[in-house]
Enzyme design. Structure first.
Site, PDB file in Angstrom:
ATOM      1  N   ASP A  35       0.826  -1.204   0.000  1.00 41.68           N
ATOM      2  CA  ASP A  35       0.000   0.000   0.000  1.00 41.68           C
ATOM      3  C   ASP A  35       0.872   1.270   0.000  1.00 41.68           C
ATOM      4  O   ASP A  35       2.106   1.191   0.020  1.00 41.68           O
ATOM      5  CB  ASP A  35      -0.917  -0.057   1.236  1.00 41.68           C
ATOM      6  CG  ASP A  35      -2.291   0.550   0.975  1.00 41.68           C
ATOM      7  OD1 ASP A  35      -2.441   1.328   0.019  1.00 41.68           O
ATOM      8  OD2 ASP A  35      -3.216   0.255   1.761  1.00 41.68           O
ATOM      9  N   ASP A  59     -10.455   3.379  -3.571  1.00 39.09           N
ATOM     10  CA  ASP A  59     -11.043   2.148  -3.010  1.00 39.09           C
ATOM     11  C   ASP A  59     -12.480   1.924  -3.506  1.00 39.09           C
ATOM     12  O   ASP A  59     -13.268   2.867  -3.572  1.00 39.09           O
ATOM     13  CB  ASP A  59     -11.088   2.216  -1.480  1.00 39.09           C
ATOM     14  CG  ASP A  59      -9.704   2.032  -0.859  1.00 39.09           C
ATOM     15  OD1 ASP A  59      -8.713   1.963  -1.610  1.00 39.09           O
ATOM     16  OD2 ASP A  59      -9.633   1.959   0.381  1.00 39.09           O
TER      17      ASP A  59
HETATM   18  C1  GLA Z   1      -6.051   1.358   1.544  1.00 44.01           C
HETATM   19  C2  GLA Z   1      -6.207   0.326   0.425  1.00 44.01           C
HETATM   20  C3  GLA Z   1      -7.288  -0.654   0.800  1.00 44.01           C
HETATM   21  C4  GLA Z   1      -6.940  -1.352   2.112  1.00 44.01           C
HETATM   22  C5  GLA Z   1      -6.715  -0.298   3.207  1.00 44.01           C
HETATM   23  C6  GLA Z   1      -6.140  -0.924   4.472  1.00 44.01           C
HETATM   24  O1  GLA Z   1      -7.192   2.162   1.641  1.00 44.01           O
HETATM   25  O2  GLA Z   1      -6.516   0.957  -0.784  1.00 44.01           O
HETATM   26  O3  GLA Z   1      -7.473  -1.622  -0.217  1.00 44.01           O
HETATM   27  O4  GLA Z   1      -5.781  -2.132   1.926  1.00 44.01           O
HETATM   28  O5  GLA Z   1      -5.803   0.706   2.778  1.00 44.01           O
HETATM   29  O6  GLA Z   1      -5.921   0.006   5.470  1.00 44.01           O
END
Ligand code: GLA
Length: 389
Positions: A149, A204
């Protein structure tokens, strides 16, 4: 002394130049599996993960191709005095290695999550400054997949940070699928094929049909819209990732979940389920295990389908298949049922050819079709067919 320094330098240069490219035989088709985030977020535990993995064996998902069981954020809690990453002992009392062993004993593969910055998005320790040590730990534990990430990365550049972890994983010596998650910020499709096997293209996903959320996140068709123009960047070993599936999480109708799944398959997206597999309804199971639709996603040619129509609440996608023929997806974005039609010419198939049609949700042969296809499509629904010579 000078000779010695030169020799070491030469060794470093040769060594760096012989590091293999990321095209290392992994993810020749879009990765399939399950990830803990969309359902469990930071409530993930070894019990939940074991339950999901066992359910996937029992309910036929492993058989249908779902392979990677990935723990997302919040499994980690601290580092020890030597800098080794530590799992949260409350939620993972048996440790990560034991969990990986269990998943492997079921004939599946195991994945973990970390972050290129100092902290993960959930505020847990990131890998910055510990890349090589963490990669060695993952290899020792038996990790097969790493999602990486991009939170808390002030002053870092994406390409450098992800390349560093790619190299660390390669040096650790275990084949590990590398999943980049910087949300499409630096147009990873332009550089990431040499670095990872898949890269997020968007913000997301949320468990809703349409729209951008305030802050972070977007609905299914909005996410799909963000990825349609990137089709040429995907192929075997390197995939656009419009984020994990929300199928079965409760925010959409079954018709919408079927459309979500079909869109991901026509776009050759990774199929990472994100629901509570151990407690899902039969209708959701039937969507996630439709082998005819999965086969389109997993087609060996590895082409991402292209959208050839986007007007009047009608979207039409076409995806070339190995062995000739195409898959076609008709999506009705409108509030009422409508009929969607197309001709072979509009698909670029040549006017004169006949094709054998098959409906992949009805599991029904459509017979020989001469030059066009037409079908009613429910509101927010899809019709998905193949046309084979
Ligand atoms: C980000 C990523 C998500 C998830 C969260 C976890 O938002 O895009 O897919 O992994 O972090 O905290």
């Amino acid at each position: 002394m000078k000779r010695c320094v030169l020799a070491i330098l030469g060794y470093v240069v040769i060594f760096a130049a012989t590091l293999p490219a990321i095209d290392n035989g992994l993810a020749r088709t879009p990765p399939m599996g399950w990830n803990s985030w969309n359902k469990f977020a930071c409530d993930v535990s070894e019990d939940a993960v074991r339950g999901v993995a066992a359910a996937m064996v029992k309910n036929g998902m492993r058989e249908a191709g779902y392979q990677y069981i990935v723990i997302d954020d919040c499994w980690q809690i601290s580092r020890d005095a030597e800098g080794n990453i530590q799992a949260d002992p409350k939620h993972f009392p048996s440790g990560i290695k034991a969990l990986a062993d269990y998943v492997h004993s079921l004939g599946m593969k195991f994945g973990l999550y970390s972050d290129a910055g100092t902290k993960t998005c959930g505020g847990r320790p990131g890998s910055r400054g510990y890349e090589f040590q963490d990669a060695r730990t993952y290899a020792r534990w038996g990790v097969d997949y790493l999602k990486y990430d991009w939170c808390s990365t002030d002053g870092q550049t994406t390409q450098e940070s992800y390349t560093l972890m790619r190299d660390a994983l390669q040096l650790a010596g275990r084949p590990i699928v590398f999943s980049l998650c910087e949300w499409g910020n630096s147009k990873p499709w332009t550089w990431a094929p040499a670095v990872g096997h898949l890269w997020r293209t968007t913000t997301d996903i949320k468990d809703v049909w349409e729209g951008k959320m305030t802050g972070n996140g977007a609905g299914v068709v909005t996410i799909a819209d963000m990825q349609v123009d990137l089709a040429d960047f995907a192929g075997p070993g390197h995939w656009n990732d419009p984020d994990m599936l929300e199928v079965g999480n409760g925010g959409m109708s079954n018709t919408e979940y079927r459309s979500h799944f079909s869109l991901w398959c026509i776009m050759a997206a990774p199929l990472i389920a994100g629901n509570d597999i151990a407690a899902m309804k039969p209708e959701i199971h039937d969507i996630l295990t439709n082998k005819e639709v999965i086969a389109i996603d997993q087609d060996a040619l590895g082409k991402q389908g292209k959208r050839i129509r986007h007007e009047n609440n009608q979207d039409v996608f076409v995806k070339p298949l190995a062995g000739g023929g195409v898959a076609v997806l008709l999506l009705n974005r409108g509030a009422a049922e409508q009929t969607i039609s197309f001709t072979w010419e509009q698909l670029g198939l040549g006017a004169g050819k006949g094709f054998n049609g098959r409906d992949l949700w009805e599991h029904k042969d459509l017979g020989k079709l001469a030059k066009q296809f037409s079908s009613p499509v429910a509101s927010h629904g899809v019709v998905m067919i193949t046309l084979k010579p």
